[in-house]
Design a protein around this motif. Sequence first.
Motif, PDB file in Angstrom:
ATOM      1  N   ALA A 200       0.835  -1.199   0.000  1.00  0.00           N
ATOM      2  CA  ALA A 200       0.000   0.000   0.000  1.00  0.00           C
ATOM      3  C   ALA A 200       0.871   1.250   0.000  1.00  0.00           C
ATOM      4  CB  ALA A 200      -0.912   0.000   1.219  1.00  0.00           C
ATOM      5  N   GLU A 201       2.104   1.121   0.556  1.00  0.00           N
ATOM      6  CA  GLU A 201       2.992   2.284   0.624  1.00  0.00           C
ATOM      7  C   GLU A 201       3.425   2.711  -0.778  1.00  0.00           C
ATOM      8  OE1 GLU A 201       3.539  -0.476   2.781  1.00  0.00           O
ATOM      9  OE2 GLU A 201       2.201   0.713   4.055  1.00  0.00           O
ATOM     10  N   GLU A 202       3.552   1.711  -1.643  1.00  0.00           N
ATOM     11  CA  GLU A 202       3.919   2.048  -3.015  1.00  0.00           C
ATOM     12  C   GLU A 202       2.818   2.860  -3.682  1.00  0.00           C
ATOM     13  OE1 GLU A 202       6.953  -1.626  -3.999  1.00  0.00           O
ATOM     14  OE2 GLU A 202       5.196  -1.310  -5.279  1.00  0.00           O
ATOM     15  N   VAL A 203       1.577   2.420  -3.482  1.00  0.00           N
ATOM     16  CA  VAL A 203       0.441   3.156  -4.033  1.00  0.00           C
ATOM     17  C   VAL A 203       0.390   4.547  -3.406  1.00  0.00           C
ATOM     18  CG1 VAL A 203      -2.069   3.233  -4.263  1.00  0.00           C
ATOM     19  CG2 VAL A 203      -0.864   1.065  -4.525  1.00  0.00           C
ATOM     20  N   ALA A 204       0.634   4.606  -2.089  1.00  0.00           N
ATOM     21  CA  ALA A 204       0.606   5.891  -1.390  1.00  0.00           C
ATOM     22  C   ALA A 204       1.646   6.850  -1.960  1.00  0.00           C
ATOM     23  CB  ALA A 204       0.859   5.678   0.102  1.00  0.00           C
ATOM     24  N   GLY A 205       2.833   6.300  -2.300  1.00  0.00           N
ATOM     25  CA  GLY A 205       3.883   7.135  -2.885  1.00  0.00           C
ATOM     26  C   GLY A 205       3.428   7.753  -4.183  1.00  0.00           C
ATOM     27  N   VAL A 206       2.821   6.919  -5.047  1.00  0.00           N
ATOM     28  CA  VAL A 206       2.355   7.423  -6.334  1.00  0.00           C
ATOM     29  C   VAL A 206       1.228   8.439  -6.140  1.00  0.00           C
ATOM     30  CG1 VAL A 206       1.334   6.780  -8.542  1.00  0.00           C
ATOM     31  CG2 VAL A 206       3.033   5.295  -7.501  1.00  0.00           C
ATOM     32  N   LEU A 207       0.321   8.101  -5.224  1.00  0.00           N
ATOM     33  CA  LEU A 207      -0.805   9.007  -4.969  1.00  0.00           C
ATOM     34  C   LEU A 207      -0.303  10.366  -4.483  1.00  0.00           C
ATOM     35  CD1 LEU A 207      -3.841   9.475  -4.810  1.00  0.00           C
ATOM     36  CD2 LEU A 207      -3.837   8.483  -2.524  1.00  0.00           C
ATOM     37  N   ALA A 208       0.668  10.344  -3.580  1.00  0.00           N
ATOM     38  CA  ALA A 208       1.221  11.598  -3.059  1.00  0.00           C
ATOM     39  C   ALA A 208       1.867  12.394  -4.184  1.00  0.00           C
ATOM     40  CB  ALA A 208       2.242  11.303  -1.967  1.00  0.00           C
ATOM     41  N   ALA A 266       6.915  17.482  -8.195  1.00  0.00           N
ATOM     42  CA  ALA A 266       5.874  16.645  -7.595  1.00  0.00           C
ATOM     43  C   ALA A 266       6.498  15.605  -6.660  1.00  0.00           C
ATOM     44  CB  ALA A 266       5.059  15.965  -8.688  1.00  0.00           C
ATOM     45  N   ASP A 267       7.680  15.092  -7.022  1.00  0.00           N
ATOM     46  CA  ASP A 267       8.385  14.139  -6.163  1.00  0.00           C
ATOM     47  C   ASP A 267       8.713  14.776  -4.814  1.00  0.00           C
ATOM     48  OD1 ASP A 267       8.349  12.024  -7.822  1.00  0.00           O
ATOM     49  OD2 ASP A 267      10.408  12.214  -8.533  1.00  0.00           O
ATOM     50  N   ASP A 268       9.237  15.983  -4.847  1.00  0.00           N
ATOM     51  CA  ASP A 268       9.564  16.698  -3.605  1.00  0.00           C
ATOM     52  C   ASP A 268       8.329  16.833  -2.734  1.00  0.00           C
ATOM     53  OD1 ASP A 268      12.091  16.951  -4.489  1.00  0.00           O
ATOM     54  OD2 ASP A 268      11.912  19.048  -5.121  1.00  0.00           O
ATOM     55  N   MET A 269       7.259  17.284  -3.378  1.00  0.00           N
ATOM     56  CA  MET A 269       5.994  17.476  -2.675  1.00  0.00           C
ATOM     57  C   MET A 269       5.522  16.166  -2.062  1.00  0.00           C
ATOM     58  SD  MET A 269       3.633  19.743  -2.047  1.00  0.00           S
ATOM     59  CE  MET A 269       3.248  21.027  -3.208  1.00  0.00           C
ATOM     60  N   ALA A 270       5.667  15.061  -2.817  1.00  0.00           N
ATOM     61  CA  ALA A 270       5.211  13.751  -2.347  1.00  0.00           C
ATOM     62  C   ALA A 270       5.952  13.357  -1.070  1.00  0.00           C
ATOM     63  CB  ALA A 270       5.424  12.712  -3.444  1.00  0.00           C
ATOM     64  N   PHE A 271       7.250  13.634  -1.059  1.00  0.00           N
ATOM     65  CA  PHE A 271       8.017  13.280   0.126  1.00  0.00           C
ATOM     66  C   PHE A 271       7.566  14.036   1.357  1.00  0.00           C
ATOM     67  CE2 PHE A 271      11.231  10.232   0.404  1.00  0.00           C
ATOM     68  CZ  PHE A 271      11.258   9.719  -0.871  1.00  0.00           C
ATOM     69  N   ASN A 272       7.324  15.328   1.167  1.00  0.00           N
ATOM     70  CA  ASN A 272       6.843  16.132   2.288  1.00  0.00           C
ATOM     71  C   ASN A 272       5.503  15.627   2.787  1.00  0.00           C
ATOM     72  OD1 ASN A 272       9.062  17.740   2.180  1.00  0.00           O
ATOM     73  ND2 ASN A 272       8.117  19.249   0.810  1.00  0.00           N
ATOM     74  N   LEU A 273       4.634  15.295   1.826  1.00  0.00           N
ATOM     75  CA  LEU A 273       3.295  14.827   2.180  1.00  0.00           C
ATOM     76  C   LEU A 273       3.360  13.547   2.995  1.00  0.00           C
ATOM     77  CD1 LEU A 273       0.755  15.118  -0.773  1.00  0.00           C
ATOM     78  CD2 LEU A 273       0.552  15.944   1.570  1.00  0.00           C
ATOM     79  N   LEU A 274       4.149  12.589   2.498  1.00  0.00           N
ATOM     80  CA  LEU A 274       4.268  11.296   3.184  1.00  0.00           C
ATOM     81  C   LEU A 274       4.840  11.504   4.579  1.00  0.00           C
ATOM     82  CD1 LEU A 274       5.627   9.063   0.277  1.00  0.00           C
ATOM     83  CD2 LEU A 274       3.351   8.966   1.301  1.00  0.00           C
ATOM     84  N   THR A 275       5.817  12.389   4.674  1.00  0.00           N
ATOM     85  CA  THR A 275       6.442  12.647   5.970  1.00  0.00           C
ATOM     86  C   THR A 275       5.429  13.225   6.950  1.00  0.00           C
ATOM     87  OG1 THR A 275       8.390  13.221   4.698  1.00  0.00           O
ATOM     88  CG2 THR A 275       8.445  13.709   7.049  1.00  0.00           C
ATOM     89  N   LYS A 276       4.686  14.238   6.479  1.00  0.00           N
ATOM     90  CA  LYS A 276       3.691  14.877   7.344  1.00  0.00           C
ATOM     91  C   LYS A 276       2.618  13.905   7.776  1.00  0.00           C
ATOM     92  CE  LYS A 276       3.993  19.639   5.759  1.00  0.00           C
ATOM     93  NZ  LYS A 276       3.367  20.495   4.738  1.00  0.00           N
ATOM     94  N   ALA A 277       2.213  13.014   6.840  1.00  0.00           N
ATOM     95  CA  ALA A 277       1.158  12.049   7.162  1.00  0.00           C
ATOM     96  C   ALA A 277       1.716  10.881   7.960  1.00  0.00           C
ATOM     97  CB  ALA A 277       0.508  11.544   5.873  1.00  0.00           C
ATOM     98  N   GLY A 278       3.040  10.824   8.109  1.00  0.00           N
ATOM     99  CA  GLY A 278       3.675   9.762   8.884  1.00  0.00           C
ATOM    100  C   GLY A 278       3.636   8.404   8.208  1.00  0.00           C
ATOM    101  N   ILE A 279       3.614   8.401   6.886  1.00  0.00           N
ATOM    102  CA  ILE A 279       3.577   7.124   6.151  1.00  0.00           C
ATOM    103  C   ILE A 279       4.987   6.762   5.704  1.00  0.00           C
ATOM    104  CG2 ILE A 279       2.722   5.993   4.053  1.00  0.00           C
ATOM    105  CD1 ILE A 279       0.219   7.707   4.282  1.00  0.00           C
ATOM    106  N   ARG A 280       5.299   5.466   5.754  1.00  0.00           N
ATOM    107  CA  ARG A 280       6.616   4.995   5.322  1.00  0.00           C
ATOM    108  C   ARG A 280       6.902   5.460   3.899  1.00  0.00           C
ATOM    109  NH1 ARG A 280       8.477   0.169   7.931  1.00  0.00           N
ATOM    110  NH2 ARG A 280       9.659  -0.194   6.039  1.00  0.00           N
ATOM    111  N   ARG A 281       8.142   5.924   3.669  1.00  0.00           N
ATOM    112  CA  ARG A 281       8.444   6.453   2.347  1.00  0.00           C
ATOM    113  C   ARG A 281       9.239   5.480   1.490  1.00  0.00           C
ATOM    114  NH1 ARG A 281      11.022  11.537   5.013  1.00  0.00           N
ATOM    115  NH2 ARG A 281      11.856   9.746   6.083  1.00  0.00           N
TER     116      ARG A 281
END
Lengths: 342, 395
Positions: A200-208, A266-281
């Motif tokens: 699911a983390e892979e999907v989350a990465g793409v979604l972010a 968008a990649d940069d943004m995705a990393f920030n998003l995942l970090t803020k949401a506390g999801i494994r990157r």
Amino acid sequence: MSRQVQVRLETGELVIAEVTTLEELERWEISTLHWLSGSDNPVLTQSLSPDARLILADTALANAILKIHPMLKKAVKTAKSVKTHKMAWRYGIAALLLTVGVLVAVPWLSAPLASLASDEWRERMGRQSAETIQTFFGKTCKNSEAQQALDTLTDRLADELPLPEVLHVGVIDNKMINAFALPGGYIRFMRGLIKEASSAEEVAGVLAHEMGHVVLRHAEEQTFRQLGYQIVLSTFADSGTMTEIAGSVGVYLVDAAHSREAESAADDMAFNLLTKAGIRRDGMVSFFERIEKMEGESPKILKYLSTHPATGERKKAAEASSGSGEAALSDKDWQALKKICD
Amino acid sequence: MSDEHQSGSSSPADFGVSTKPIHIVEGSLKFHGRAPEIIGLVLKNLLLNILTIGFYRFWARTKVRRYIWQKMYVLGSPLEYTGTGKELFLGFLLIVFVIFLPYAVISGVLRATGFFDNVQTEFWFTIGTYIAIYYLIGVAAYRAQRYRLTRTRWRSIRAGLTGSSWKYGLWSFLYNLLKLVFGLITPWQNMHLWRIEMQNTHIGDKFFVFDKNKKSRDVLKSMYKAWLVPGLTTLLLFYGPFIYLAFELGSQLDFNAINDEDFNSKVGLYFQEYGTVLTAWPFYLTAALVVIILTDAWYQLKQTRLLLSLTTFENIELSFDAKLISAIKLIAGNLMIGVLTLGLGIPFTQIRNARFMARHIHIDGQLNLATIAQSLSDDLTSGEGLAEAFDMGLV
């Protein structure tokens, strides 16, 4: 019907007469004349008889007419071309300036236009594009349990964002491994990507990543950019030749550079998003790894053609900031999501 | 009836020198246009088209054509382009209201009424749409050609194109369909479509004649001989490797005693062994494509030469002498200009094309103007319509 006539110049008028009998046929007032073309055997026409053409074989007469008709003189002057040497330079410089001007102006204008676009307009654009995609690539999958799982993940990430719009995330029943962001917060996954993802983390990465596109209004910007290029190209398109296709290829190559920039942002943004949401990157990293394996070693030239930055570079950027975090979805939800198109 | 005059000087006695009647003209095809001359026009067109978000394009196109036409001299006299931007614009509107809007409404209604809920019905509807579009492309090409010819004057004499565009579209559609399974039809198709087009093309009240001396059979034979070059090259370069591979694999496998698993592993082994060959595959394909395109270009030139040699107008005979190298220079140059200028250089490529035509098409013979009267048909009022919709056109 073509015939030979005799022409003489009388005060402000051309008198046209039969050659042998000298019988007068017509009188053309100088002010009603138009200079159609040519400087050696100039062709004249007259507004009162639009079907008639007078071809002057006599240069002396032509010059005499010119003298008393300044408008004609101007027409001839433009018809007689300027020195080629000088013009060739002007031609080259003008072409260069034009091309550079378009290259700079179109992207420069499209960013502010994208941020000015109203929410209603963006929503409508996105909805229409989503419908078009359905007809070409397949239906949106409607498994409600899976959709709920996807929405849960979307909400979790969206909580961290100052977005005016509601996000519409869906999965298209198509085996391609792809996902994209449309205007107005519409995000579409292809079934192939969900199936290919191992967590699911892979999907989350793409979604972010796609949400990054939404926040940065990349789809809107691209719409305006392409509209701009299209308007420019349409000025010169005539008979649908190969050259026009070549023009579009040029535009595509230029636009690909913009897209690559957008992907990195968008990649940069995705990393920030995942970090803020506390999801494994690390999901994002492993996904890039898998894509890279599938792509294999592609020739270097393809790098320039691709609208996505080479995955190797993306992975490196992702690894640098990878870390720990929570799972993106519960195992139950993840299993449900995987079956969204079954 | 046009009222055309050939002027003399003030003294009729001047004509006594010439032994030839003035209504006999001869000469060739000459193009006097030069790219630098239209820079101003190109800039103005671009500016106005941007300001009108693209709607000026019809007028822009017309202005470039007007320039090119008036610089093309046929037997000593320039062509005239009398089309207008308004006509092209009306043609565009016509297509929007007659084809695009009705199509959008119909498919919208069908969707709303649940007609598309069945995936199969939607599939067939889409297929039907594609077929219709494919058919309309031929129709559009013919209509565009008609528009341009009726808007072309030479010494005030209007040109034109009679015949049904729907019929022409049908022929071209059927041929293209047949070509998919039977490539051998190509020379026959090209000759037939050319014949239809030429026999319907007229200048004033006189029509072009195709195959005046009944030599089309021989010419078709020559076309087929020439066609073998691109035909066999394509076969060899494109299908050859697959055929070879099939034979190679076939000889290694015992088809009588084989199961799927066995087969897959053997094929896998084979591919592993020839791994280097496989990485070279994209490069091979690119090279093969270039060779195929070159042989095809060679054939196209040969075909044009043969077809033009069968085409006559009154006492005028046509010929074409472009060599492959000059055609390659033209096309490669145009493509470069297109890519590097992002399409802005297209008007200059149009000038290059016109110059190429004038340089390589020859007009031999004398034309007796006294026998040509103005044609009465001028039925078209709106521009290229369909062609505009599909963004295509001439030849």
